[in-house]
Design a protein around this motif. Structure first.
Motif, short mmCIF file in Angstrom:
data_model
loop_
_atom_site.label_atom_id
_atom_site.label_comp_id
_atom_site.label_asym_id
_atom_site.label_seq_id
_atom_site.Cartn_x
_atom_site.Cartn_y
_atom_site.Cartn_z
N ALA A 120 -13.73 34.54 4.15
CA ALA A 120 -12.59 33.68 3.85
C ALA A 120 -13.00 32.21 3.80
CB ALA A 120 -11.48 33.89 4.88
N GLU A 121 -13.84 31.78 4.74
CA GLU A 121 -14.29 30.39 4.75
C GLU A 121 -15.15 30.09 3.52
OE1 GLU A 121 -16.15 30.15 8.59
OE2 GLU A 121 -14.28 29.50 9.54
N GLN A 122 -16.00 31.02 3.14
CA GLN A 122 -16.85 30.83 1.96
C GLN A 122 -16.01 30.76 0.69
OE1 GLN A 122 -19.50 34.09 1.23
NE2 GLN A 122 -20.87 32.86 -0.04
N ARG A 123 -15.04 31.66 0.56
CA ARG A 123 -14.17 31.66 -0.63
C ARG A 123 -13.32 30.41 -0.71
NH1 ARG A 123 -11.25 37.49 -0.39
NH2 ARG A 123 -12.57 38.61 -1.84
N ALA A 124 -12.84 29.93 0.44
CA ALA A 124 -11.93 28.77 0.47
C ALA A 124 -12.59 27.51 -0.08
CB ALA A 124 -11.44 28.53 1.90
N HIS A 163 -14.29 27.22 -2.64
CA HIS A 163 -14.29 27.25 -4.11
C HIS A 163 -12.96 27.74 -4.67
CE1 HIS A 163 -18.56 26.58 -3.70
NE2 HIS A 163 -18.58 27.58 -2.84
N SER A 164 -11.88 27.54 -3.93
CA SER A 164 -10.59 28.07 -4.36
C SER A 164 -9.47 27.06 -4.13
CB SER A 164 -10.28 29.36 -3.58
OG SER A 164 -9.03 29.87 -3.97
N PHE A 165 -8.47 27.12 -4.97
CA PHE A 165 -7.25 26.34 -4.77
C PHE A 165 -6.32 27.06 -3.80
CE2 PHE A 165 -8.56 25.16 -9.12
CZ PHE A 165 -8.65 23.79 -8.96
N PHE A 166 -6.54 28.34 -3.60
CA PHE A 166 -5.62 29.18 -2.82
C PHE A 166 -6.10 29.38 -1.39
CE2 PHE A 166 -5.30 30.57 -7.25
CZ PHE A 166 -3.96 30.32 -7.47
N ASP A 167 -5.14 29.61 -0.51
CA ASP A 167 -5.48 29.93 0.88
C ASP A 167 -6.13 31.30 0.95
OD1 ASP A 167 -4.33 27.55 1.62
OD2 ASP A 167 -2.46 28.44 2.31
N GLN A 168 -7.02 31.45 1.91
CA GLN A 168 -7.69 32.72 2.17
C GLN A 168 -7.19 33.21 3.53
OE1 GLN A 168 -9.82 33.80 -0.33
NE2 GLN A 168 -9.10 31.95 -1.32
N HIS A 169 -6.76 34.44 3.58
CA HIS A 169 -6.19 34.99 4.81
C HIS A 169 -7.08 36.09 5.37
CE1 HIS A 169 -2.48 32.89 3.88
NE2 HIS A 169 -2.49 33.45 2.68
N VAL A 170 -7.16 36.13 6.68
CA VAL A 170 -7.78 37.25 7.37
C VAL A 170 -6.63 38.15 7.79
CG1 VAL A 170 -9.17 38.00 9.34
CG2 VAL A 170 -9.74 35.88 8.14
N ILE A 171 -6.66 39.39 7.31
CA ILE A 171 -5.58 40.35 7.51
C ILE A 171 -6.07 41.49 8.39
CG2 ILE A 171 -4.05 41.99 6.32
CD1 ILE A 171 -3.39 39.34 5.30
N GLN A 172 -5.26 41.90 9.34
CA GLN A 172 -5.61 43.07 10.15
C GLN A 172 -5.27 44.33 9.37
OE1 GLN A 172 -3.65 43.27 13.95
NE2 GLN A 172 -5.31 44.49 14.79
N ASP A 173 -6.25 45.23 9.27
CA ASP A 173 -6.12 46.46 8.51
C ASP A 173 -6.38 47.64 9.44
OD1 ASP A 173 -5.99 47.79 5.78
OD2 ASP A 173 -7.94 48.51 6.50
N LYS A 174 -5.54 48.65 9.39
CA LYS A 174 -5.67 49.80 10.30
C LYS A 174 -6.98 50.54 10.12
CE LYS A 174 -0.75 50.70 10.73
NZ LYS A 174 0.35 51.63 10.46
N CYS A 175 -7.41 50.71 8.88
CA CYS A 175 -8.62 51.51 8.61
C CYS A 175 -9.91 50.70 8.74
CB CYS A 175 -8.55 52.10 7.20
SG CYS A 175 -7.17 53.22 6.98
N THR A 220 -5.67 31.91 8.74
CA THR A 220 -5.64 31.39 7.37
C THR A 220 -6.62 30.23 7.25
OG1 THR A 220 -3.33 32.01 7.06
CG2 THR A 220 -4.19 30.30 5.62
N VAL A 221 -7.41 30.26 6.18
CA VAL A 221 -8.30 29.16 5.83
C VAL A 221 -7.74 28.56 4.55
CG1 VAL A 221 -10.66 28.48 5.28
CG2 VAL A 221 -10.26 30.41 6.82
N HIS A 222 -7.42 27.30 4.58
CA HIS A 222 -6.80 26.65 3.44
C HIS A 222 -7.83 26.40 2.33
CE1 HIS A 222 -3.07 26.20 5.57
NE2 HIS A 222 -3.73 25.71 6.59
N GLY A 223 -7.40 26.60 1.10
CA GLY A 223 -8.26 26.35 -0.06
C GLY A 223 -8.73 24.90 -0.07
N ALA A 224 -9.99 24.68 -0.37
CA ALA A 224 -10.58 23.34 -0.27
C ALA A 224 -10.60 22.59 -1.59
CB ALA A 224 -11.99 23.45 0.30
#
Length: 73
Positions: free
Chosen positions: A21-25, A27-39, A64-68
């Motif tokens: 998420a930090e790496q993507r943020a 290079h992105s206008f959008f926020d990157q979220h870490v989501i808890q997933d059951k599987c 949440t990591v805000h887009g940079a």
């Protein structure tokens, strides 16, 4: 012992998702979220893929990591 292994796997998947998420943020206008997933433990999700996050995903956001990138030129 199974609980300890599961906790370690969840911790590792959290930090892997956070790093992504930090790496993507950067290079992105959008926020990157870490989501808890059951599987899979935790996953990184780009808000730009969903516009506004649906309620069932928004309820599972743990970080949440805000887009940079800025669009102000």
């Amino acid at each position: 012992m199974a609980t300890r292994a599961r906790l370690q796997a969840n911790t590792e998947s959290y930090f892997a998702a956070l790093a992504l998420a930090e790496q993507r943020a950067l290079h992105s206008f959008f926020d990157q979220h870490v989501i808890q997933d059951k599987c899979r433990g935790y996953i990184a999700l780009d808000e730009g893929d969903y516009n506004a996050l649906p309620a069932h995903l928004a309820a599972r956001v743990v970080h949440t990591v805000h887009g940079a990138m800025l669009d102000e030129f």
